[in-house]
Design a protein around this motif. Structure first.
Motif, mmCIF file in Angstrom:
data_model
loop_
_atom_site.group_PDB
_atom_site.id
_atom_site.type_symbol
_atom_site.label_atom_id
_atom_site.label_comp_id
_atom_site.label_asym_id
_atom_site.label_seq_id
_atom_site.Cartn_x
_atom_site.Cartn_y
_atom_site.Cartn_z
ATOM 1 N N GLU A 1 -11.181 -6.863 21.112
ATOM 2 C CA GLU A 1 -10.016 -6.808 20.235
ATOM 3 C C GLU A 1 -10.305 -7.363 18.849
ATOM 4 O O GLU A 1 -9.487 -7.231 17.945
ATOM 5 N N SER A 2 -11.463 -8.009 18.687
ATOM 6 C CA SER A 2 -11.828 -8.518 17.361
ATOM 7 C C SER A 2 -12.441 -7.438 16.493
ATOM 8 O O SER A 2 -12.718 -7.670 15.318
ATOM 9 N N MET A 3 -12.664 -6.268 17.090
ATOM 10 C CA MET A 3 -13.307 -5.184 16.350
ATOM 11 C C MET A 3 -12.403 -3.963 16.317
ATOM 12 O O MET A 3 -11.482 -3.834 17.128
ATOM 13 N N LYS A 4 -12.670 -3.072 15.369
ATOM 14 C CA LYS A 4 -11.930 -1.806 15.333
ATOM 15 C C LYS A 4 -12.766 -0.776 14.585
ATOM 16 O O LYS A 4 -13.640 -1.131 13.770
ATOM 17 N N PRO A 5 -12.511 0.504 14.832
ATOM 18 C CA PRO A 5 -13.208 1.528 14.064
ATOM 19 C C PRO A 5 -12.815 1.403 12.600
ATOM 20 O O PRO A 5 -11.663 1.151 12.281
ATOM 21 N N GLY B 1 -13.647 -0.940 10.642
ATOM 22 C CA GLY B 1 -13.345 -2.347 10.375
ATOM 23 C C GLY B 1 -14.194 -2.894 9.254
ATOM 24 O O GLY B 1 -14.893 -2.164 8.541
ATOM 25 N N GLY B 2 -14.157 -4.199 9.115
ATOM 26 C CA GLY B 2 -14.919 -4.838 8.049
ATOM 27 C C GLY B 2 -14.052 -5.060 6.828
ATOM 28 O O GLY B 2 -12.829 -5.138 6.913
ATOM 29 N N GLY B 3 -14.700 -5.169 5.676
ATOM 30 C CA GLY B 3 -13.952 -5.416 4.442
ATOM 31 C C GLY B 3 -13.495 -6.852 4.371
ATOM 32 O O GLY B 3 -14.124 -7.744 4.927
ATOM 33 N N LYS B 4 -12.394 -7.047 3.676
ATOM 34 C CA LYS B 4 -11.894 -8.416 3.472
ATOM 35 C C LYS B 4 -10.511 -8.558 4.066
ATOM 36 O O LYS B 4 -9.742 -7.608 4.086
ATOM 37 N N PRO B 5 -10.165 -9.773 4.498
ATOM 38 C CA PRO B 5 -8.785 -10.017 4.923
ATOM 39 C C PRO B 5 -7.892 -10.150 3.704
ATOM 40 O O PRO B 5 -8.358 -10.153 2.565
ATOM 41 N N ALA B 6 -6.582 -10.269 3.968
ATOM 42 C CA ALA B 6 -5.628 -10.400 2.865
ATOM 43 C C ALA B 6 -4.589 -11.438 3.243
ATOM 44 O O ALA B 6 -4.645 -12.018 4.330
ATOM 45 N N GLY B 7 -3.686 -11.702 2.325
ATOM 46 C CA GLY B 7 -2.523 -12.537 2.624
ATOM 47 C C GLY B 7 -2.887 -13.952 2.968
ATOM 48 O O GLY B 7 -3.843 -14.545 2.440
ATOM 49 N N MET C 1 -19.927 -7.979 10.429
ATOM 50 C CA MET C 1 -19.016 -8.463 9.390
ATOM 51 C C MET C 1 -18.606 -7.339 8.456
ATOM 52 O O MET C 1 -17.457 -7.270 8.021
ATOM 53 N N GLU C 2 -19.569 -6.453 8.133
ATOM 54 C CA GLU C 2 -19.278 -5.430 7.123
ATOM 55 C C GLU C 2 -18.508 -4.247 7.669
ATOM 56 O O GLU C 2 -17.761 -3.600 6.938
ATOM 57 N N LYS C 3 -18.703 -3.930 8.954
ATOM 58 C CA LYS C 3 -18.170 -2.659 9.447
ATOM 59 C C LYS C 3 -17.269 -2.749 10.667
ATOM 60 O O LYS C 3 -16.648 -1.747 11.030
ATOM 61 N N LEU C 4 -17.219 -3.902 11.324
ATOM 62 C CA LEU C 4 -16.550 -3.911 12.626
ATOM 63 C C LEU C 4 -15.349 -4.845 12.735
ATOM 64 O O LEU C 4 -14.442 -4.592 13.527
ATOM 65 N N VAL C 5 -15.322 -5.923 11.982
ATOM 66 C CA VAL C 5 -14.271 -6.931 12.162
ATOM 67 C C VAL C 5 -12.893 -6.339 11.913
ATOM 68 O O VAL C 5 -12.670 -5.659 10.912
ATOM 69 N N SER C 6 -11.967 -6.636 12.832
ATOM 70 C CA SER C 6 -10.583 -6.196 12.641
ATOM 71 C C SER C 6 -9.793 -7.360 12.062
ATOM 72 O O SER C 6 -9.338 -8.256 12.794
ATOM 73 N N TRP C 7 -9.622 -7.381 10.744
ATOM 74 C CA TRP C 7 -8.908 -8.487 10.122
ATOM 75 C C TRP C 7 -7.434 -8.494 10.493
ATOM 76 O O TRP C 7 -6.789 -9.547 10.455
ATOM 77 N N GLU C 8 -6.904 -7.314 10.879
ATOM 78 C CA GLU C 8 -5.503 -7.291 11.337
ATOM 79 C C GLU C 8 -5.358 -8.149 12.582
ATOM 80 O O GLU C 8 -4.411 -8.938 12.699
ATOM 81 N N SER D 1 -5.568 -11.802 11.630
ATOM 82 C CA SER D 1 -4.327 -12.262 10.978
ATOM 83 C C SER D 1 -3.216 -12.475 11.983
ATOM 84 O O SER D 1 -2.513 -13.495 11.928
ATOM 85 N N SER D 2 -3.057 -11.530 12.901
ATOM 86 C CA SER D 2 -1.942 -11.700 13.842
ATOM 87 C C SER D 2 -2.208 -12.867 14.780
ATOM 88 O O SER D 2 -1.293 -13.586 15.186
ATOM 89 N N ARG D 3 -3.483 -13.099 15.106
ATOM 90 C CA ARG D 3 -3.802 -14.272 15.931
ATOM 91 C C ARG D 3 -3.502 -15.556 15.175
ATOM 92 O O ARG D 3 -3.032 -16.546 15.762
ATOM 93 N N LEU D 4 -3.759 -15.548 13.874
ATOM 94 C CA LEU D 4 -3.456 -16.732 13.064
ATOM 95 C C LEU D 4 -1.957 -17.006 13.080
ATOM 96 O O LEU D 4 -1.532 -18.156 13.247
#
Lengths: 292, 307
Positions: B134-138, B140-146, B250-257, B260-263
Motif C-alpha cells: 500500500e506504500s506504492m502505486k503505479p 508513483g514517486g514525485g513529491k508530497p504536498a500539503g 523513491m522516484e517512481k513507486l512511492v504513493s504519497w497519497e 499523507s492519509s496515514r499521517l
C-alpha cells in the motif's frame, strides 16, 4: 596499471640533486616491485636502504597508492620496512574453480554475482573501515574506534565467511559431494549418528534461520566435539564460541540462492551437498586433531 | 468441558482467552504462551471456527509497477513469501489466545520486549508486507504536498534531505530488514518494548530502520512509509544493486497519497490518546480526593470507639 606515488622526506637536508638520484635509481629498478611481497623482494629493500645511507638520508618515508596493495597476486602483509606504518588491505581471493563448475547445484550467474559483487563489496568496505579505524586509533579517538566495530564485524565477517565458503565447495569432477572419510567421517558418526543425520540437521537449521545468516558445521577444539550452529548476518562462527573452528559453512543469505531457487531455500540446501568439499573440511579437522 | 463438535463446527468457549486492556499501552502481563497453548490444543477439536488472516492482494495488478518492480517479483514476493507468512501465522495462532486478536495486537504482544515469541516473525511480516504494497502505486514517486511536505521540511530541512536520509537508512540496514518514515508522537515509557529514541520529546517525523521482521509498531511509533530491503524484494530486478532499487522506489513507486492519509490518521490517534490520558489523569485526581474523605470518616469513628 598501478600508480606509485613516492614522496621522499628527509630528516637531514640533502640537495635536490641527491634526492632525484635516489628517485631515479629506485624507479629504474622497478620500484613498484618493492611492494610485491609475494615475491619477497627483500633484495630491493636492501638496495634501497643502502642508497639511503649512501646519500645520507636518515629516514625515508614512502606514501603509496592503495592500488599497489590490492593487486591480486599480493599476499597481505604490512610493510614494516624502514619503520613506517600502513594499513593491511585485503583483496578478493580467486575461486579455485570456474564460475560454471558448480552447476547445476549452484548456477554460474549466482557464483559470478556472489563472488565479484557481494564478496568484493565486503572487502572494499572492510578495507575502508580499517583505514578509518587506523585513523581513529592514531588520533586516539576512542568513540570512533568503538563506532566502527559494527562495520568491521559486518564487512570483515563477510570477507572471512565467504573466503571459507569458496573453499567449502568443489566441482563434482574434483570430489565435490564425496562423503568424508577418515577421522572426520568417524567424528560425524559419533557426534550425529550418521552423515545423513548431520545433513538433515544442518538443512533444518538453515531453513529455519530467519532473515540472513549462515549454518555451520564446526568443531569445538577444546572439547573435541562437532557442533552445528547458526550465525546471523555475517557473524563468523567464532562469535558463538571462542574455541569453535568452522569446517563447513552454508550461506543462507537470499543472494546465495534466490536467482535459481527463489523462495525455496530447502531445495538449495538439499542440492548444495552435491558440491560440498569434504576434503577441505577433513583437512581443517585433521589440523586441529592430527591423527596419531 | 465441552469439546468442539466436529459436525457442527462450533467453537467451544476456550478458557485461555486473553484480553488486552488497550492498544499499545496495554498489557504488562507476561504472556503465558506455552502453557496456554498446550491447554488450548487439548480442548480444540476438528472443525473449530477460528479467526484467520487473509492474504490481501496489492491494490493494483501484479504487472502495474513494471518496469520498476516486475510482475515476476510480485509473483514470488506476494505469491510465495507473503502467502507463506499468512499461512504459517494462521497455523501458529490457531486455538491459542492470539486467535481473534487483531494483527497489530499480535505483533506488539509477541514482540515481548525483544524476547520474540514464535509467531512474531510471521505476524510482523504479514503486517509489513500489507503496509509495503500500500506504500506504492503505479505512476508513483514525485513529491508530497500539503501538511506532509510541511512536516518533512520542518523535521528534515528539505524533501531532498529526507530522501537522502531515508535511502541511507535503507542502504545501511545490514542483512534483512526495512526502512521507515514514522510519526513519533509518544512521550511516555512504552510498556511492551524499549523505545529506541527516548530523548526526542516533540511530535515529529523520523526515519528509522529495523532488522528482519521488526517494525515501528513495537516502539509505539505510527508508521507512514516503508521499503522492504530483504534481498528477495529486489534481487530478481536489481540483483546486488540495492541503491538502484531504492532510487527507483523513491522516484517512481512511492504513493504519497497513502503516506499523507496515514499521517492524518496518525495525528488523529495521537490526539485522541492524549485526550484519553488527560481524562484518566483527571479521574485519578478525583478518585484520590474521595479516598481521603473516607479515611477521615474512619478516623472519626475510631475516636468515638476509644472514648
Amino acid at each position: 596499471m598501478e600508480i606509485c606515488k613516492v614522496s621522499l622526506w628527509f630528516v637531514q637536508e640533502c640537495t635536490l640533486h641527491t634526492a632525484s638520484n635516489v628517485l631515479l635509481v629506485a624507479l629504474s629498478h622497478g620500484f613498484s616491485e618493492l611492494f610485491d611481497i609475494k615475491r619477497q623482494n627483500r633484495a630491493q629493500v636492501f638496495y634501497f636502504t643502502n642508497i639511503a645511507e649512501t646519500f645520507g638520508l636518515f629516514r625515508l618515508q614512502l606514501w603509496h597508492s592503495r592500488h599497489l596493495l590490492t593487486k591480486k597476486t599480493l599476499a597481505t602483509q604490512p610493510l614494516g620496512i624502514l619503520g613506517f606504518r600502513s594499513v593491511q588491505t585485503f583483496s578478493l581471493p580467486d575461486l579455485p574453480y570456474d564460475y560454471g563448475d558448480l552447476e547445476p547445484a549452484i548456477s554460474s550467474e549466482i557464483m559470478h554475482l556472489h563472488h565479484q559483487k557481494h564478496h568484493q563489496t565486503y572487502i572494499t568496505n572492510y578495507n575502508k573501515s580499517l583505514e578509518q579505524l587506523d585513523d581513529a586509533m592514531t588520533k586516539g579517538d576512542a568513540s570512533t574506534v568503538v563506532k566502527l566495530q559494527s562495520a568491521i564485524k559486518f564487512n570483515g565477517g563477510g570477507h572471512v565467511n565467504h573466503s571459507i565458503f569458496w573453499k567449502n565447495l568443489a566441482p563434482i569432477h574434483e570430489g565435490g559431494g564425496e562423503p568424508p572419510k577418515g577421522s572426520l567421517g568417524w567424528a560425524i558418526d559419533n557426534n550425529f549418528g550418521s552423515l545423513e543425520a548431520l545433513i538433515q540437521k544442518m538443512n533444518a537449521e538453515g531453513a529455519a534461520l530467519q532473515g540472513s545468516g549462515w549454518v555451520w558445521l564446526g568443531v569445538d577444539k577444546e572439547l573435541n566435539r562437532l557442533i552445528v550452529e547458526t550465525t546471523g548476518n555475517q557473524d563468523p562462527l567464532v562469535t558463538k564460541g571462542p574455541s569453535l573452528v568452522p569446517l563447513l559453512g552454508i550461506d543462507v543469505w537470499e543472494h546465495a540462492y534466490y536467482l535459481q531457487y527463489k523462495n525455496v531455500r530447502p531445495d538449495y540446501l538439499k542440492n548444495i551437498w552435491k558440491v560440498m568439499n569434504w576434503k577441505y573440511a577433513s583437512e581443517v579437522y585433521e589440523k586441529e586433531f592430527p591423527e596419531s | 468441558m465441552v469439546v468442539a463438535n466436529a459436525t457442527t463446527g462450533i467453537a467451544s468457549p476456550l478458557k485461555c482467552a486473553l484480553t488486552l486492556s488497550q492498544g499499545f499501552q496495554g498489557s504488562t502481563r507476561r504472556l503465558q504462551w506455552r502453557k496456554n497453548e498446550r491447554q488450548c490444543a487439548r480442548k480444540t477439536g476438528h472443525g473449530v471456527i477460528t479467526a484467520k488472516f487473509d492474504l490481501k492482494p496489492p491494490p493494483y495488478p501484479m504487472d502495474a509497477l513494471e518496469p520498476h518492480m516486475s510482475r515476476e517479483t510480485f509473483e514470488y514476493h506476494w505469491g510465495k513469501h507473503h502467502r507463506a507468512y499468512v499461512d504459517n501465522l494462521n497455523k501458529q495462532i490457531a486455538g491459542t489466545e492470539l486467535d481473534g486478536m487483531t494483527l497489530e495486537d499480535i505483533v506488539v504482544v509477541t514482540y515481548n520486549k525483544g524476547d520474540l515469541l514464535p509467531p512474531f516473525n510471521n505476524a510482523a511480516q504479514v503486517w509489513n508486507h500489507d503496509f509495503f504494497w500500500e506504500s506504492m502505486k503505479p505512476g508513483g514517486g514525485g513529491k508530497p504536498a500539503g501538511e506532509l511536505l510541511d512536516l518533512i521540511n520542518r523535521d528534515f530541512g528539505s524533501f531532498e534531505e529526507f530522501v537522502k536520509e531515508f535511502k541511507t537508512a535503507a542502504a545501511t540496514q545490514f542483512g534483512s530488514g526495512w526502512a521507515w518514515l514514522v510519526y513519533k508522537a509518544n512521550r511516555l515509557e512504552v510498556g511492551n518494548a524499549e523505545n529506541p529514541l527516548p530523548l526526542d520529546e516533540d511530535k515529529k517525523l523520523v526515519v528509522v530502520k529495523s532488522p528482519n521482521a521488526v517494525n515501528p509498531l513495537v516502539w509505539d511509533y505510527f508508521p507512514l512509509l516503508t521499503v522492504d530491503v530483504w534481498e528477495h524484494a529486489y534481487y530478481l530486478d536489481y540483483q546486488n544493486r540495492r541503491p538502484d532499487y531504492l532510487s527507483i522506489f523513491m522516484e517512481k513507486l512511492v504513493s504519497w497519497e497513502a503516506v499523507s492519509s496515514r499521517l492524518d490518521s496518525a495525528k488523529a490517534r495521537a490526539t485522541e490518546r492524549e485526550r484519553e490520558e488527560e481524562r484518566k489523569k483527571n479521574e485519578e485526581e478525583e478518585y484520590g480526593t474521595a479516598n481521603s474523605e473516607a479515611v477521615e470518616m474512619y478516623l472519626e469513628s475510631d475516636d468515638a470507639v476509644s472514648d
